[in-house]
Design an enzyme around this catalytic site. Structure first.
Site, mmCIF file in Angstrom:
data_model
loop_
_atom_site.group_PDB
_atom_site.id
_atom_site.type_symbol
_atom_site.label_atom_id
_atom_site.label_comp_id
_atom_site.label_asym_id
_atom_site.label_seq_id
_atom_site.Cartn_x
_atom_site.Cartn_y
_atom_site.Cartn_z
ATOM 1 N N GLY A 40 11.195 -15.038 -10.084
ATOM 2 C CA GLY A 40 11.039 -13.725 -10.707
ATOM 3 C C GLY A 40 9.917 -12.918 -10.093
ATOM 4 O O GLY A 40 9.145 -12.268 -10.795
ATOM 5 N N ALA A 41 9.838 -12.921 -8.748
ATOM 6 C CA ALA A 41 8.694 -12.308 -8.065
ATOM 7 C C ALA A 41 8.939 -10.869 -7.638
ATOM 8 O O ALA A 41 8.118 -10.293 -6.929
ATOM 9 C CB ALA A 41 8.302 -13.146 -6.844
ATOM 10 N N ARG A 75 8.964 -8.225 -9.489
ATOM 11 C CA ARG A 75 8.291 -7.213 -10.305
ATOM 12 C C ARG A 75 7.293 -7.898 -11.233
ATOM 13 O O ARG A 75 7.263 -9.125 -11.348
ATOM 14 C CB ARG A 75 9.310 -6.430 -11.143
ATOM 15 N N VAL A 94 17.929 -18.280 -11.221
ATOM 16 C CA VAL A 94 17.320 -19.583 -11.484
ATOM 17 C C VAL A 94 17.800 -20.209 -12.789
ATOM 18 O O VAL A 94 17.485 -21.377 -13.067
ATOM 19 C CB VAL A 94 15.779 -19.495 -11.481
ATOM 20 N N ASN A 131 7.833 -18.407 -13.052
ATOM 21 C CA ASN A 131 7.506 -17.166 -13.742
ATOM 22 C C ASN A 131 8.710 -16.481 -14.371
ATOM 23 O O ASN A 131 8.569 -15.800 -15.388
ATOM 24 C CB ASN A 131 6.830 -16.208 -12.759
ATOM 25 N N SER A 148 3.469 -18.292 -22.824
ATOM 26 C CA SER A 148 3.162 -17.117 -23.628
ATOM 27 C C SER A 148 2.265 -17.539 -24.782
ATOM 28 O O SER A 148 2.349 -18.664 -25.286
ATOM 29 C CB SER A 148 4.441 -16.503 -24.196
ATOM 30 N N TYR A 158 12.178 -16.682 -28.657
ATOM 31 C CA TYR A 158 11.308 -16.605 -27.481
ATOM 32 C C TYR A 158 10.135 -17.571 -27.620
ATOM 33 O O TYR A 158 9.810 -18.311 -26.681
ATOM 34 C CB TYR A 158 10.807 -15.173 -27.326
ATOM 35 N N LYS A 212 9.014 -20.853 -25.243
ATOM 36 C CA LYS A 212 7.716 -20.973 -24.606
ATOM 37 C C LYS A 212 6.936 -22.172 -25.136
ATOM 38 O O LYS A 212 6.118 -22.766 -24.415
ATOM 39 C CB LYS A 212 6.914 -19.686 -24.800
ATOM 40 N N ILE A 227 0.843 -8.222 -21.979
ATOM 41 C CA ILE A 227 0.658 -7.770 -20.604
ATOM 42 C C ILE A 227 1.553 -6.561 -20.366
ATOM 43 O O ILE A 227 2.735 -6.570 -20.732
ATOM 44 C CB ILE A 227 1.009 -8.896 -19.603
ATOM 45 N N TYR A 268 8.088 -1.914 -26.938
ATOM 46 C CA TYR A 268 6.982 -1.627 -27.845
ATOM 47 C C TYR A 268 6.634 -0.130 -27.803
ATOM 48 O O TYR A 268 6.628 0.487 -26.735
ATOM 49 C CB TYR A 268 5.734 -2.427 -27.450
#
Length: 242
Positions: free
Chosen positions: A7-8, A10, A59, A85, A137, A150, A154, A183, A191
Site C-alpha cells: 500500500g505504498a 499513497r 495483497v 501497511n 491502529s 476495524y 487491528k 493521521i 470525518y
C-alpha cells in the site's frame, strides 16, 4: 538493503517509502489501484538516490501474493524489511455491517499481512536476519464505537505481531507494529472538520498526526538503533491513547 512496503502508493505507505529511501533502502512499492501515486512515490525514491521497483499486487489475494512474491525474490532477493501497511477501513454500527464488508476488512488488514509474511519469512529465516513492521491502529488497542470490525482486525494485527516476534526471534528476525492515532490521510476523508478538531483537542499534544510521523517511527524500527526491540506495539498517536 531492500524494503517491501504494501500500500505504498499513497498516505502512510508513501511516506514510509520516501523515508526508508532517505535511510538508504531500495524500495519495492506495492500498489493495487493507485498507479499514478505509485509512480510519484517512485520518483521521490529515486530522487533520494535509491532504486524504486513498482509492484502491482492485490495483497488480499493469497494466490497472487505467493506468485508475485516468488518472482520478486527471484529477481531482487528477499527484502531486508517488510512493512505491512496496506489496509481497509470501515465504520458503522455492528448490526449494519454485512458479511462481505467483514470479510473485506479481515482480508485487507489481517490476511494480507499473513500472506506477505508467509511469502517472505522463509528467506529471512534462511538468511538469519530480517525486520517486519506491521501498521496497526490505536483502535486495536483501545477499541472504538462504530469501529468494532476495524478494531477487531487491528487487534489481530497486534496479536500476530507479538506471536511472530516470539516465533522468529531465534532466527534473528525482529517483528514490531506501529499503532497510529488520527493521521491525516484518505482514511480520514469520512470525518468532518469538527470531528478532526475534536480528535486533535482530545490528544495530549493537541494535534492530529501526519504520514511522516508514522514513517519516522517505521524508519526507527527498521534501523539498527532498534536492534533490541521486538514484539512491541509502538503507539504514535499524540497521546490520544495512553
Amino acid at each position: 538493503m531492500l524494503a517491501f512496503i504494501s500500500g505504498a502508493g499513497r498516505g502512510i505507505g508513501a511516506a514510509c517509502a520516501v523515508e526508508l529511501a532517505r535511510q538508504g533502502f531500495d524500495i519495492i512499492i506495492n500498489y493495487n489501484k493507485s498507479r499514478q501515486g505509485a509512480e510519484e512515490v517512485a520518483a521521490a525514491v529515486v530522487k533520494r538516490g535509491s532504486k524504486a521497483i513498482l509492484c502491482r499486487l492485490d495483497v488480499s489475494d493469497p494466490g497472487a501474493v505467493n506468485a508475485v512474491c516468488s518472482e520478486l525474490i527471484r529477481m531482487h532477493g528477499v527484502p531486508d524489511v517488510l512493512v505491512n501497511n496496506a489496509g481497509v477501513s470501515i465504520s458503522g454500527l455492528v448490526q449494519d455491517v454485512t458479511d462481505t464488508q467483514w470479510q473485506e476488512v479481515m482480508d485487507g488488514n489481517l490476511r494480507s499481512m499473513f500472506s506477505l509474511c508467509r511469502a517472505f519469512v522463509p528467506g529471512m529465516v534462511s538468511r538469519k536476519s530480517g525486520c517486519i513492521i506491521n501498521i496497526s491502529s490505536m483502535w486495536g488497542q483501545a477499541g472504538a464505537s462504530f469501529e468494532s470490525v476495524y478494531a477487531a482486525s487491528k487487534g489481530g494485527v497486534d496479536a500476530f505481531t507479538k506471536s511472530l516476534a516470539k516465533e522468529l526471534g531465534p532466527s534473528g528476525i525482529r517483528v514490531n507494529a506501529v499503532a497510529p492515532g488520527c493521521i491525516l490521510t484518505d482514511m480520514c476523508a469520512g470525518y468532518s472538520e469538527e470531528d478532526l478538531a475534536a480528535l486533535a483537542e482530545e490528544s495530549a499534544l493537541g494535534r492530529n498526526g501526519t504520514p511522516e510521523d508514522i514513517a519516522n517511527a517505521v524508519a526507527f524500527l527498521a534501523s539498527d538503533k532498534a536492534s533490541f526491540i521486538t514484539g512491541q506495539i509502538l503507539g504514535v498517536n499524540g497521546g490520544l491513547v495512553i
